[in-house]
Enzyme design. Structure first.
Site, short mmCIF file in Angstrom:
data_model
loop_
_atom_site.label_atom_id
_atom_site.label_comp_id
_atom_site.label_asym_id
_atom_site.label_seq_id
_atom_site.Cartn_x
_atom_site.Cartn_y
_atom_site.Cartn_z
N LEU A 132 42.71 62.03 42.87
CA LEU A 132 42.86 63.48 42.96
C LEU A 132 41.52 64.19 42.84
CD1 LEU A 132 45.09 65.59 43.26
CD2 LEU A 132 45.19 65.77 40.78
N HIS B 124 47.06 45.42 31.80
CA HIS B 124 47.25 46.02 30.48
C HIS B 124 48.66 45.84 29.96
CE1 HIS B 124 43.56 48.80 31.21
NE2 HIS B 124 43.22 47.58 30.85
N GLY C 291 43.98 56.34 41.89
CA GLY C 291 44.57 57.06 40.75
C GLY C 291 44.08 56.62 39.40
C1 BV8 Z 1 38.28 45.07 26.21
C2 BV8 Z 1 47.67 50.23 27.95
C3 BV8 Z 1 37.00 43.10 25.78
C4 BV8 Z 1 48.25 51.04 26.86
C5 BV8 Z 1 45.35 50.90 28.10
C6 BV8 Z 1 32.25 51.92 24.80
C7 BV8 Z 1 31.81 51.92 26.12
C8 BV8 Z 1 32.48 51.17 27.10
C9 BV8 Z 1 33.61 50.43 26.77
C10 BV8 Z 1 34.05 50.45 25.48
C11 BV8 Z 1 33.39 51.19 24.49
N1 BV8 Z 1 34.07 51.03 23.33
C12 BV8 Z 1 35.12 50.19 23.53
C13 BV8 Z 1 35.12 49.83 24.84
C14 BV8 Z 1 36.10 48.95 25.51
C15 BV8 Z 1 37.38 49.70 25.75
C16 BV8 Z 1 37.12 50.95 26.57
O1 BV8 Z 1 36.83 50.89 27.76
N2 BV8 Z 1 37.21 52.12 25.87
C17 BV8 Z 1 36.99 53.39 26.55
C18 BV8 Z 1 37.90 54.45 25.88
C19 BV8 Z 1 35.52 53.76 26.44
N3 BV8 Z 1 38.24 48.79 26.51
C20 BV8 Z 1 39.05 47.94 25.86
O2 BV8 Z 1 39.19 47.92 24.66
C21 BV8 Z 1 39.74 46.92 26.75
N4 BV8 Z 1 39.52 45.61 26.22
O3 BV8 Z 1 37.29 45.67 26.57
O4 BV8 Z 1 38.27 43.77 25.71
C22 BV8 Z 1 36.96 42.31 27.03
C23 BV8 Z 1 36.41 42.87 28.19
C24 BV8 Z 1 36.36 42.11 29.34
C25 BV8 Z 1 36.87 40.81 29.36
C26 BV8 Z 1 37.43 40.29 28.19
C27 BV8 Z 1 37.48 41.03 27.02
C28 BV8 Z 1 41.24 47.15 26.75
C29 BV8 Z 1 41.56 48.50 27.33
C30 BV8 Z 1 43.06 48.61 27.56
C31 BV8 Z 1 43.62 49.79 26.79
N5 BV8 Z 1 45.00 50.01 27.22
N6 BV8 Z 1 46.60 51.00 28.55
C32 BV8 Z 1 49.03 52.19 27.42
O5 BV8 Z 1 49.27 52.24 28.62
O6 BV8 Z 1 49.39 53.04 26.60
S1 BV8 Z 1 44.17 51.93 28.75
C33 BV8 Z 1 44.90 53.18 29.65
O7 BV8 Z 1 43.93 54.20 29.88
C34 BV8 Z 1 45.25 52.77 31.04
O8 BV8 Z 1 45.82 51.49 31.10
C35 BV8 Z 1 43.97 52.88 31.82
O9 BV8 Z 1 43.27 51.66 31.79
C36 BV8 Z 1 43.17 53.84 30.99
C37 BV8 Z 1 42.77 55.06 31.79
O10 BV8 Z 1 43.90 55.50 32.39
P1 BV8 Z 1 43.95 55.83 33.98
O11 BV8 Z 1 44.93 54.89 34.56
O12 BV8 Z 1 42.61 55.90 34.63
O13 BV8 Z 1 44.57 57.25 33.87
P2 BV8 Z 1 43.80 58.59 33.55
O14 BV8 Z 1 44.84 59.55 33.07
O15 BV8 Z 1 42.59 58.33 32.70
O16 BV8 Z 1 43.28 59.03 34.98
C38 BV8 Z 1 44.24 59.30 35.98
C39 BV8 Z 1 43.45 59.61 37.23
O17 BV8 Z 1 44.38 59.86 38.28
C40 BV8 Z 1 42.59 60.86 37.10
O18 BV8 Z 1 41.30 60.58 37.63
C41 BV8 Z 1 43.32 61.91 37.95
O19 BV8 Z 1 42.41 62.75 38.62
C42 BV8 Z 1 44.04 61.04 38.94
N7 BV8 Z 1 45.30 61.62 39.43
C43 BV8 Z 1 46.19 62.38 38.74
N8 BV8 Z 1 47.23 62.68 39.56
C44 BV8 Z 1 47.00 62.08 40.75
C45 BV8 Z 1 45.78 61.40 40.67
N9 BV8 Z 1 45.26 60.71 41.71
C46 BV8 Z 1 45.98 60.69 42.85
N10 BV8 Z 1 47.17 61.32 43.00
C47 BV8 Z 1 47.71 62.02 41.98
N11 BV8 Z 1 48.89 62.64 42.15
#
Ligand code: BV8
Length: 232
Positions: free
Chosen positions: A197, A104, A170
């Protein structure tokens, strides 16, 4: 043994980097999905720059034991380990990992909308500084926004096809295509392990899912993997 590790915001949480789900995924009242998009950048570039400039300025944090454990694992496995991170911080690299793919993008990189050049960038972009390559003031964060194509997908798919073990650390499993990697690895015969987590949205697809802090679970898992007599 070939290992692919996918990391998400949770691995950096103990370093003080907020995850997306903290504060219910809001930033200044905006949903991240509404700020990290090309449409938001066209409509309100200053808001989007403020979001990323603030996060780039907050990178003066330290890697935690989870990052260091993965760097240690790379010392032992070398080319048989690949870390694919969804994170845009540089904590894996600062812990010593060298085989890291930022699918990303990265906060410390800027991409020029005029010439496409990508440059290392540590300051703000909100004042539209000139591109080091072409001089045009058209730099944007070199980050993959929602709706944009992630980086290095070909290399990631090849690595998943050849993996003996896929480990997710994570990440909430909320965003694709990253959240689909476990399914792809499974389909190609890999064992799958989740260290998080709390259960993610794709926990049921893992042979094993361990709940806890990455700073504790990851070093313990690496010790286990490197224990003498374990199949390498
Ligand atoms: C794409 C950069 C086509 C920016 C990010 C409908 C259904 C399905 C999919 C889609 C849909 N509509 C649209 C889509 C596609 C879309 C998508 O998935 N949307 C979601 C919202 C439904 N995806 C895209 O648009 C992607 N592109 O699909 O292009 C394609 C596909 C394939 C091949 C070619 C082309 C692009 C997505 C990229 C977006 N950019 N980041 C920035 O950083 O600001 S996304 C961003 O959020 C992150 O990079 C990460 O990917 C995402 C989720 O974040 P996480 O890392 O999981 O963090 P989160 O906070 O959610 O969770 C943290 C976890 O850690 C928790 O579970 C927690 O319990 C745990 N935790 C917390 N503390 C700890 C811990 N674990 C251990 N120890 C701890 N201490």
């Amino acid at each position: 043994m070939k290992v692919v590790v996918l990391t998400g915001a949770g691995i950096s949480a103990e370093s003080g980097v907020p995850t997306f789900r903290d504060a219910d995924g809001l930033w200044e009242g905006h949903r991240v999905e509404d700020v990290a998009t090309p449409e938001a950048y066209v409509a309100q570039p200053h808001v989007v720059h403020r979001f990323f400039d603030a996060r780039r300025a907050a990178l003066a944090v330290e890697p935690n034991p989870a990052h260091h454990a993965l760097a240690r694992l790379e010392e032992h496995l070398g080319d048989d380990l690949l870390v694919v991170t969804q994170n845009i911080d540089d904590l894996h690299e600062r812990a010593g990992s060298t085989r890291v793919l930022h699918m990303h993008g990265e906060l410390l990189s800027a991409r020029c909308r005029a010439c496409g050049g990508r440059s290392r960038w540590v300051g703000d972009l909100g004042d539209f500084p000139p591109c080091p390559a072409c001089g045009v003031g058209a730099l944007r964060p070199d980050v993959v926004w929602f709706g944009e194509v992630p980086y290095e997908m070909d290399r990631i798919e090849v690595a998943l096809e050849g993996a003996d073990l896929f480990v997710s650390i994570g990440t909430s499993g909320a965003v694709y295509p990253a959240a689909g990697f476990v399914q792809y690895a499974l389909a190609h015969g890999a064992s799958t392990l989740e260290l998080n987590l709390q259960p993610s949205e794709v926990s049921l697809l893992f042979h094993e899912s361990r709940q806890g802090l990455a700073g504790e679970l990851v070093p313990a898992w690496v010790e286990e993997l490197l224990a003498p007599g374990r199949a390498q």
